[in-house]
Design an enzyme around this catalytic site. Structure first.
Site, PDB file in Angstrom:
ATOM      1  N   CYS A  59       0.826  -1.213   0.000  1.00 10.42           N
ATOM      2  CA  CYS A  59       0.000   0.000   0.000  1.00 10.42           C
ATOM      3  C   CYS A  59       0.859   1.261   0.000  1.00 10.42           C
ATOM      4  O   CYS A  59       0.534   2.252  -0.646  1.00 10.42           O
ATOM      5  CB  CYS A  59      -0.942   0.000   1.198  1.00 10.42           C
ATOM      6  SG  CYS A  59      -0.090   0.046   2.804  1.00 10.42           S
ATOM      7  N   HIS A 115      -1.945   1.044   7.368  1.00 11.87           N
ATOM      8  CA  HIS A 115      -2.322   1.074   5.947  1.00 11.87           C
ATOM      9  C   HIS A 115      -2.177   2.490   5.392  1.00 11.87           C
ATOM     10  O   HIS A 115      -2.641   3.455   5.990  1.00 11.87           O
ATOM     11  CB  HIS A 115      -3.775   0.607   5.788  1.00 11.87           C
ATOM     12  CG  HIS A 115      -4.218   0.499   4.361  1.00 11.87           C
ATOM     13  ND1 HIS A 115      -3.567  -0.280   3.435  1.00 11.87           N
ATOM     14  CD2 HIS A 115      -5.261   1.080   3.698  1.00 11.87           C
ATOM     15  CE1 HIS A 115      -4.186  -0.183   2.261  1.00 11.87           C
ATOM     16  NE2 HIS A 115      -5.204   0.636   2.393  1.00 11.87           N
ATOM     17  N   ASN A 150      -7.810   4.719  -2.335  1.00 16.56           N
ATOM     18  CA  ASN A 150      -7.272   3.479  -1.798  1.00 16.56           C
ATOM     19  C   ASN A 150      -6.612   2.670  -2.909  1.00 16.56           C
ATOM     20  O   ASN A 150      -6.692   3.031  -4.089  1.00 16.56           O
ATOM     21  CB  ASN A 150      -8.388   2.670  -1.127  1.00 16.56           C
ATOM     22  CG  ASN A 150      -7.867   1.753  -0.036  1.00 16.56           C
ATOM     23  OD1 ASN A 150      -6.658   1.558   0.110  1.00 16.56           O
ATOM     24  ND2 ASN A 150      -8.766   1.172   0.726  1.00 16.56           N
TER      25      ASN A 150
END
Length: 468
Positions: A93, A387, A409
């Site tokens: 991520c 994250h 995202n």
């Protein structure tokens, strides 16, 4: 019969001994258990809930109906949209969010007439190679310490990982360059990293023991370094098989966001492509800010043994109150600039792409409170920066105060709000930790703090798990 009586007597003595030992050593004695059980008076409502929990998900029962309404998608300040990427079954991520920032910056500087999609697979190769080097060099550096030493355990527990932060991109891109995603697309292994990582970790642990033996045998430094190079060559070979041989040169023509070719096709090296599309040095442009209420604000901190320590630099950041971070983020968003940001993800409705406090009301369901504040959650490993996502929008009220935030995202367009997620202001304050922002949006008095000597933070600090 005699043997049976003897067995019963021994069992009784053993139980009495265990009870006494439990009481002495802080265990649960029969008396304590009896007292615990006597305090339990189950109501009819609790019995009904226990029956429901036997057949249903806790989250289904705890879902807060008051917060299941339509999600407000309006934002008063929003940066231009770009393609949504998908990290799939990998912990990259941080890499996706970092590249989101770089590609949006490129598009903005070309007035949205050009778009670029960077290859995560290409840079991930070198990320893994450098993390392997960190492990091997770390085992050499700590070879005279016991296997029980915390530093040694740190390396052997996790020889390499998918995780990282924006700092890794700063070091890797400057050293190895960037290539377009069309030139080096994802492989199955880059999207499904678990088994590849397990195989590499097994090999590295084996190599680590060998290097420790060489140091113990007082082998010359040159011999140890030569052997380490041979080990890295084997890691390189495995990475080439799984992620593809690194590209040295390629041809590419720039395109607009609709895929139309703009300009002539050219031949690039990865470093030439990096210089053309990023333009200014990343490390001179961006600064990392943190909200960690355990430590004094307006101070500089550095985390030991970052994943690129020997090939780059440790994480270094300025700790600020959340109000300052919000103000800086708003200034950046007003100028159309997206930002790397990281979060913990409790109370996140992944299907709807929405984060708010008490989306699931566990307190009411279980009849108890969960009162820890942000600092307490970090200190007890309850909360950590887990994250990374790209901060893209904010909604301000009539007084200029934020009411909600929006992030891009890296879980694909099918998740959340077509690949985006929305978070309430209350949730943002509790679970947002890191922000990487262009220095030009940061007040001068905060920028000057960079020159201070940093306070070192140990590598096993609860907050500093690499984002995945």
């Amino acid at each position: 019969m005699k043997n049976f009586k003897h067995l019963v007597l021994c069992s009784s003595l053993m139980l009495n001994g265990m009870a006494a030992m439990a009481q002495t050593n802080g265990g649960i004695t029969p008396e304590m258990l009896n007292k615990i059980q006597q305090t339990r008076q189950q109501s009819n409502a609790e019995k009904a809930l226990a029956n429901a929990m036997a057949t249903m998900s806790i989250n289904d029962l705890a879902k807060n109906a008051a917060k299941q309404g339509k999600i407000d998608n309006h934002f008063s300040i929003e940066t231009p949209k770009q393609n949504i990427h998908n990290q799939k079954s990998s912990g990259r991520c941080w890499m996706f969010s970092s590249m989101n920032v770089l590609r949006s910056r490129f598009a903005l500087e070309h007035n949205d007439t050009l778009a670029v999609e960077y290859s995560q697979d290409y840079l991930f190769f070198y990320d893994q190679l450098e993390k392997a080097n960190l492990f091997l060099q770390g085992t050499i550096t700590t070879a005279n310490k016991s296997m029980d030493d915390p530093d040694v355990k740190f390396f052997f527990k996790s020889p390499l990982s998918d995780g990282g932060t924006f700092c890794g991109i700063m070091d890797l891109a400057k050293k190895y360059g960037l290539v377009p995603q069309s030139v080096r697309p994802e492989t199955y292994q880059s999207e499904n990293t678990r088994l590849m990582a397990k195989i590499l970790a097994t090999k590295l642990r084996e190599y680590g023991l060998e290097l420790r033996s060489m140091v113990a045998a007082k082998k010359k430094e040159a011999a140890i370094n030569n052997r380490k190079t041979e080990m890295l060559a084997e890691v390189y070979r495995i990475l080439s098989m799984t992620l593809g041989e690194p590209i040295k040169e390629f041809t590419y023509a720039h395109r607009d966001k609709y895929g139309n070719i703009k300009g002539e096709e050219k031949t690039y090296t990865p470093l030439e492509f990096f210089k053309e599309t990023v333009n200014t040095p990343i490390e001179d442009t961006f600064i990392m800010l943190m909200n960690d209420p355990r430590h004094p604000y307006y101070k500089v901190y550095e985390v030991e043994y970052d994943r690129h320590t020997y090939d780059g630099h440790n994480w270094r950041y300025i700790n600020l109150p959340i109000e300052d971070i919000e103000s800086i983020a708003i200034t950046s968003l007003k100028d159309g600039r997206k930002m790397y940001s990281s979060y913990d993800l409790p109370q996140m409705d992944r299907n709807r792409g929405y984060m708010d406090l008490d989306l699931w009301d566990y307190s009411t369901l279980f009849g108890t409170q969960f009162p820890m504040n942000k600092a307490e959650r970090i200190s007890t490993f309850e909360s950590m920066s887990a994250h990374a996502m790209t901060l893209t929008a904010v909604d301000l009220d009539k007084n200029g105060k934020p009411t909600k935030w929006k992030v891009e995202n890296s879980w694909g367009e099918a998740t959340g709000q077509q690949g985006y997620a929305i978070m309430s202001e209350a949730w943002f304050r509790e679970y947002m930790f890191r922000l990487v922002v262009d220095k030009k949006y940061v007040p001068e008095n905060i920028i000057k703090l960079q020159n201070e000597k940093p306070t070192m933070i140990p590598y096993d600090d609860p907050l500093f798990v690499n984002e995945e």
